[in-house]
Write an enzyme that holds these catalytic residues in place. Structure first.
Site, PDB file in Angstrom:
ATOM      1  N   SER A 714       0.734  -1.094  -0.028  1.00 18.10           N
ATOM      2  CA  SER A 714       0.037  -0.086   0.031  1.00 18.10           C
ATOM      3  C   SER A 714       0.739   1.276  -0.025  1.00 18.10           C
ATOM      4  O   SER A 714       0.344   2.387  -0.015  1.00 18.10           O
ATOM      5  CB  SER A 714      -1.014   0.027   1.346  1.00 18.10           C
ATOM      6  OG  SER A 714      -0.278   0.104   2.321  1.00 18.10           O
ATOM      7  N   LYS A 757      -6.442   3.378   8.839  1.00 19.96           N
ATOM      8  CA  LYS A 757      -5.482   4.495   8.391  1.00 19.96           C
ATOM      9  C   LYS A 757      -6.302   5.660   8.231  1.00 19.96           C
ATOM     10  O   LYS A 757      -5.385   6.808   8.501  1.00 19.96           O
ATOM     11  CB  LYS A 757      -5.426   3.833   6.856  1.00 19.96           C
ATOM     12  CG  LYS A 757      -4.246   2.868   6.703  1.00 19.96           C
ATOM     13  CD  LYS A 757      -4.091   2.309   5.376  1.00 19.96           C
ATOM     14  CE  LYS A 757      -3.352   0.956   5.282  1.00 19.96           C
ATOM     15  NZ  LYS A 757      -3.091   0.629   3.904  1.00 19.96           N
TER      16      LYS A 757
END
Length: 843
Positions: A714, A757
Site C-alpha cells: 500500500s 488508516k
C-alpha cells in the site's frame, strides 16, 4: 471430651461383642437394690452411643469437667448415680431434651486417675428409673427420679418358655459368629434370672441404640423378653445371609476384592463404635454430590463405576488420589445448572450503552442474538470474535455482554499457549494430570451457559507438543461442541450453550479453519470526539474513585483534555489516555494529602496544568515540518495498534542509477519501490523529468522508524509521489496523506485497513486523504464524525494522485532542454549559463 466405652469382658470375650458390651458380674440374678434405698434425686451421668442395663458392668473413660465433678462427689459420699443415654451422641452439653427418660441406677465400683483431667471408672447397674424432671444443671446434672420396679412372676410357664427360646437363639447367633469365644455360650447358659438374661442379650446384641433403649424402657418382663426375641431373631437372619454371601464371594475373591471386603467390615465396625473415619465420611459425601450433580446417564454410569473402584483402593495408594480427584471434577462440573437469560432487549441496550460509547455494530449483533433467543428457546450460543487494536474495549465488552444477558462471565487467556493439552487436558495416566482450560473455566463458571471469553486468540503458538488452535476447532464448531471430549475426563461434555467470544489484535495470524468458525466483528479505533466523550463520562470518574477523590475534586477542562489526547497519547484505544488521567489524579491527591488544597476544594485543570503535571509534549503534528521540502510524502500504514502515518523520504546523489532502500523493509515493499521507479522512468517525459535522469544519479528511499519492520504493497503511491516530488522539485502538500498500490501502468489498486488508516490520519491532523477509488465503499465503516472533517480523493490512476498531492500538477510539463556539448559550440557564440535544475535540491 468424649467418653470412651469399653466392655468388662476379657480380651477374648471382647472380640466381636460390639460397642457398649456388658456382662453380668455373677451367674445368678442381677445385683438388686431396694426401692427405698434409691434417692429421690440422683446425679445424672449422660452416656453416648450405648445403653446401660441393670445387672451389667461397664468401664468408662471420662474427661468432661461436669462428669469428673459428679464422679468425685459420688465416690466421696458413697452414693449411687443415674446413667442415662443421650439422644444425640454429638451433643457436648446435654440438657433435659437431649436425654432419654429411662435410665439405670448405678454404683461406682472402681475409680482410677489416668491423667491430669482423665479418669477411668467401672460402674455396676442396679435398677431402672424414670426421670421426672431436671433439678440442677451445674456443676453437673441432677434429676428428680422415680424407681421402676418389675413385679412380674418369674416362675411363670410362659416366662420359662421365653427364656428357653432366648437361650436357644443366643446359641445360634453365637455359632454364626465364629469370632466370639466359646465362653460366651457358657455365660448365657449360666444365667437363671429371665429378666437379667433379656437385659444381658439386649446389651450385647448389635442393634441400633434406639432399639436397645426401647428394651430398657420395657419394664414388664414378658413384653421385654418378646422384644429381645424379635431383635435376636432378626440378627440371626442377617448373620445367616451375611455368611451365605461370604461363602459365595470368598471362593473367587482376589486380593483387591478381599481388601475391599475387609474395609467394608472395618467400616461397619467403626460405625458401630462411633469411630467412622474421615475417608468413609468423605466418600459418602462424594456419592451424595454425584447424585445431586444431575449427571447424564452415560456419565453417571462411569462415575458410579469409578466410585465403586475407589472404595476398594487403599487411601495411602497414589491411585486413590487420582481416582478421588477425577470424581471431584465430575461432581464439581455443571452438567444441568444454567442461568436464565435476561431477554429484556431495552435493558440489554441500556447496559451496553452505559458501559461502552460507540461500537454500534457490536451492540446491534448482541441485541439481535437476544431477540432471536427470545423467539427460539433452544438457539445455540453465538461464536463471535472481536478484532481490534489494544485499548478499544474488547475484553470489557465481553463483561458487559455477560451483564446484559444475565450470564456468568469467565475469561480464558490464550496468549502464549503452545501446548494442545492446555485446551484438551492431560490423560489421567500422567502424574499431576488436570483437565484443559475449557473444562476448568466451566467449573469456575458453575453453569452450562456462561459467556466465555477466549482472549488473545491470535497469539496462540504451536510446537512439538501440538497445535492449540487445532484443538479449538472442536470447541468452536457448533456441530461438534455439544460432545466436546477432554482428555482428562474422557467423557462427552456439552459446550453448545456457551456464548464464546474471542478477541484478537490481528486477524491474519488466526488459522483459516479457526477463523471460519467465528463471526468476525472488527472494532475500530476511537475518533477524537469519542475519546473526549469516553474520558469525560467513564475514565475520569473511574480514576477519581480509584484515587480516593470526590467527584467534585477535579474539573478537567475540555481544552486540557484535548491537550492530553493530542500531545500525550497517540493510540487507537484509550488505555494510555486513562494512564495520563491517572497521572493527573495522583498529582491532585498529593496536593490534597499534603494540605496544599482542601479535601473539599475543587481543582481546575487547564492546559498549563497539563504541561506542569505531565511534562514535555510527547507527540506533535510534524507533517508540515517533514514535508516542507521536496522528496518527502506522507503515507498511511496499518499496525496492530490500529494505524499510523508513515513518512517516506527520497533523495538523490551523483552515481550510476542505483536504488537504495532502507528502513527494515519486507520484500513486497521493496518490489513496490522498484515498480514505482519503473513507472516513473516510463512516464518521465510527461512529468517534466529528463529521460536519462538515472544515468548519472543514484536514488535513496528511506522509511523512518528504521527499527520497526515494514511490509505491504500500500505504500506504492506514496513512494512514487515522493520520487516525483524529488525529481521535479515540487513539494507535497503538508495536509495530504495517501495509500494505495501502484502498477507499472500507473493504476491505483485497492488496499486493506482503510478504516484504521483514515482514523490515524484524522488523529494526526491530516485534512485530505487520497485512497484508491475502489476503496470508497470502505468509508462506510469510518465513523461519521471523522468523515465530515476529512476531504477524500478517490484515485484510479497516478495522474489523479499527483494532481491532488503535489502543490503543482507536474503532469504535462516539458523536461528542460539538455545543454549543447562543448565540442559542438559554434565559433564566436556566446556561452549561455545553464538554468538551475530543480533536481539539485538535497534532503
Amino acid at each position: 471430651m468424649r467418653e470412651r466405652k469399653e466392655t468388662a469382658m476379657s480380651d477374648k470375650e471382647k472380640k466381636g461383642a460390639g460397642a457398649g458390651a456388658q456382662v453380668a458380674p455373677a451367674m445368678g440374678p442381677p445385683v438388686l437394690i431396694n426401692k427405698e434405698d434409691i434417692p429421690a434425686v440422683l446425679p445424672i451421668l449422660p452416656l453416648r452411643n450405648s445403653v446401660f442395663f441393670p445387672g451389667g458392668v461397664l468401664p468408662l473413660a471420662v474427661g468432661r469437667q461436669k462428669t469428673i465433678a459428679l464422679i468425685k462427689d459420688a465416690v466421696r459420699d458413697e452414693q449411687v448415680i443415674g446413667v442415662v443415654t443421650q439422644r444425640r451422641a454429638e451433643e457436648e452439653d446435654p440438657g433435659a431434651a437431649d436425654l432419654y427418660t429411662v435410665g439405670t441406677v448405678a454404683r461406682v465400683v472402681k475409680l482410677l486417675k489416668m491423667g491430669e483431667d482423665n479418669y477411668s471408672l467401672v460402674v455396676q447397674g442396679l435398677a431402672r428409673f424414670k426421670v421426672l424432671e431436671l433439678v440442677q444443671e451445674s456443676p453437673y446434672l441432677k434429676a428428680r427420679i422415680e424407681a421402676v420396679e418389675d413385679r412380674s412372676v418369674v416362675d411363670d410357664v410362659e416366662v420359662e418358655a421365653l427364656a428357653i427360646n432366648l437361650k436357644k437363639l443366643a446359641r445360634e447367633v453365637i455359632e454364626l459368629m465364629p469370632e466370639l469365644p466359646a465362653a460366651a455360650t457358657e455365660l448365657v447358659e449360666s444365667i437363671t434370672h429371665p429378666g437379667h438374661l433379656a437385659d444381658l442379650i439386649a446389651a450385647n446384641v448389635d442393634v441400633p441404640i434406639e432399639e436397645k433403649q426401647q428394651v430398657l424402657e420395657t419394664v414388664e418382663l414378658k413384653a421385654r423378653m418378646k422384644l429381645v426375641l424379635e431383635l435376636l431373631n432378626r440378627k440371626r437372619e442377617i448373620l445367616k445371609l451375611s455368611n451365605k454371601i461370604d461363602s459365595a464371594v470368598k471362593g473367587e475373591m482376589s486380593k483387591t476384592q478381599r481388601e475391599y471386603y475387609l474395609r467394608q467390615q472395618l467400616k461397619a465396625i467403626k460405625e458401630e463404635l462411633g469411630e467412622l473415619g474421615e475417608e468413609e465420611e468423605e466418600l459418602d459425601e462424594l456419592q451424595e454430590r454425584l447424585k445431586k450433580a444431575g449427571l447424564p446417564p452415560e456419565v453417571e454410569k462411569v462415575a458410579q463405576k469409578e466410585l465403586n473402584r475407589l472404595k476398594s483402593i487403599p487411601t495411602a495408594s497414589s491411585e486413590y488420589t487420582v481416582a478421588r480427584t477425577y470424581l471431584d471434577w465430575i461432581a464439581d462440573l455443571p452438567w444441568t445448572k444454567r442461568t436464565d437469560d435476561n431477554l429484556d432487549i431495552e435493558n440489554a441496550r441500556q447496559i451496553l450503552d452505559t458501559d461502552h460509547y460507540g461500537l454500534d455494530k457490536i451492540k446491534k449483533r448482541i441485541l439481535e442474538y437476544l431477540a432471536v433467543r427470545k423467539l427460539k428457546n433452544d438457539m445455540r450460543g453465538p461464536i463471535l470474535c472481536f478484532v481490534g487494536p489494544p485499548g478499544v474495549g474488547k475484553t470489557s465488552l465481553g463483561q458487559s455482554i455477560a451483564r446484559a444477558t444475565g450470564r456468568k462471565f469467565v475469561r480464558l487467556s490464550l496468549g502464549g499457549v503452545r501446548d494442545e493439552a492446555e485446551i484438551r487436558g492431560h490423560r489421567r495416566t500422567y502424574v499431576g494430570a488436570l483437565p484443559g482450560r475449557i473444562i476448568q473455566s466451566m467449573k469456575k463458571a458453575a453453569t452450562v451457559n456462561p459467556v466465555m471469553m477466549l482472549d488473545e486468540i491470535d497469539k496462540l503458538g504451536a510446537d512439538f507438543r501440538g497445535d492449540p488452535s487445532a484443538a479449538l476447532l472442536e470447541v468452536l464448531d457448533p456441530e461438534q461442541n455439544h460432545a466436546f471430549s477432554d482428555h482428562y475426563l474422557d467423557l462427552s461434555y456439552d459446550l453448545s450453550k456457551v456464548m464464546f467470544i474471542g478477541t484478537a489484535n490481528l486477524l491474519d495470524p488466526i488459522p483459516g479453519p479457526l477463523k471460519d468458525r467465528m463471526e468476525i466483528l472488527e472494532l475500530p479505533g476511537y475518533t477524537f470526539e469519542e475519546k473526549v466523550h469516553i474520558a469525560q463520562n467513564h475514565l475520569i470518574p473511574k480514576q477519581l474513585r480509584e484515587h480516593g477523590l470526590s467527584a467534585d475534586a477535579i474539573a478537567i477542562s475540555e481544552k486540557a483534555l484535548i491537550k492530553i489526547i493530542m500531545a500525550y497519547t497517540r493510540e487507537a484505544g484509550v488505555r494510555n489516555l486513562e494512564r495520563r488521567i491517572a497521572d493527573v489524579c495522583r498529582a491532585i491527591a498529593v496536593e490534597v494529602a499534603s494540605g496544599k488544597i482542601g479535601a473539599s476544594a475543587k481543582r481546575s485543570i487547564e492546559e498549563a496544568d497539563v504541561l506542569e503535571i505531565l511534562g514535555p509534549e510527547k507527540f506533535y503534528n510534524e507533517t508540515a515540518e517533514r514535508t516542507e521540502i521536496a522528496g518527502v510524502a506522507t503515507g498511511l500504514a496499518w499496525t496492530a495498534a490500529g494505524g499510523d502515518i508513515l513518512f517516506i523520504e527520497a533523495t538523490k546523489m551523483p552515481g550510476k542509477g542505483a536504488l537504495t532502500l532502507t528502513g527494515q523493509l519486507g520484500d513486497v515493499m521493496k518490489e513496490s519501490a522498484q515498480a514505482a521507479l519503473s513507472y516513473l522512468r516510463s512516464k518521465s517525459d510527461s512529468l517534466g523529468i529528463p529521460v536519462n535522469f538515472l544515468e548519472k544519479t543514484d536514488l535513496h528511499i528511506h522509511f523512518p522508524a528504521g527499527a520497526i519492520p515494514k511490509d505491504g504493497p500500500s505504500a506504492g503511491v506514496t513512494i512514487l509521489t515522493a520520487l516525483v516530488s524529488l525529481l521535479t522539485g515540487i513539494r507535497v502538500r503538508s495536509d495530504v496523506a495517501m495509500t494505495g498500490e501502484v502498477t507499472l501502468r500507473g493504476l491505483v489498486l485497492p488496499v486493506g485497513g482503510i478504516k484504521e488508516k483514515v482514523l490515524a490520519a484524522h488523529r494526526a491532523g491530516i485534512k485530505r486523504i487520497i485512497i484508491p477509488a475502489r476503496n470508497e465503499k470502505d468509508l462506510l465503516d469510518v465513523p461519521e464524525q471523522a468523515r465530515k472533517e476529512l476531504e477524500f480523493v478517490f484515485a484510479a490512476h497516478m495522474d489523479e494522485v499527483l494532481q491532488a498531492a503535489l502543490e503543482e500538477n507536474p503532469v504535462g510539463r516539458k523536461p528542460p532542454a539538455a545543454p549543447e556539448p562543448e565540442g559542438e559550440k559554434k565559433p564566436g557564440a556566446t556561452p549561455t549559463p545553464p538554468a538551475k535544475k530543480p533536481d539539485e535540491i538535497r534532503v
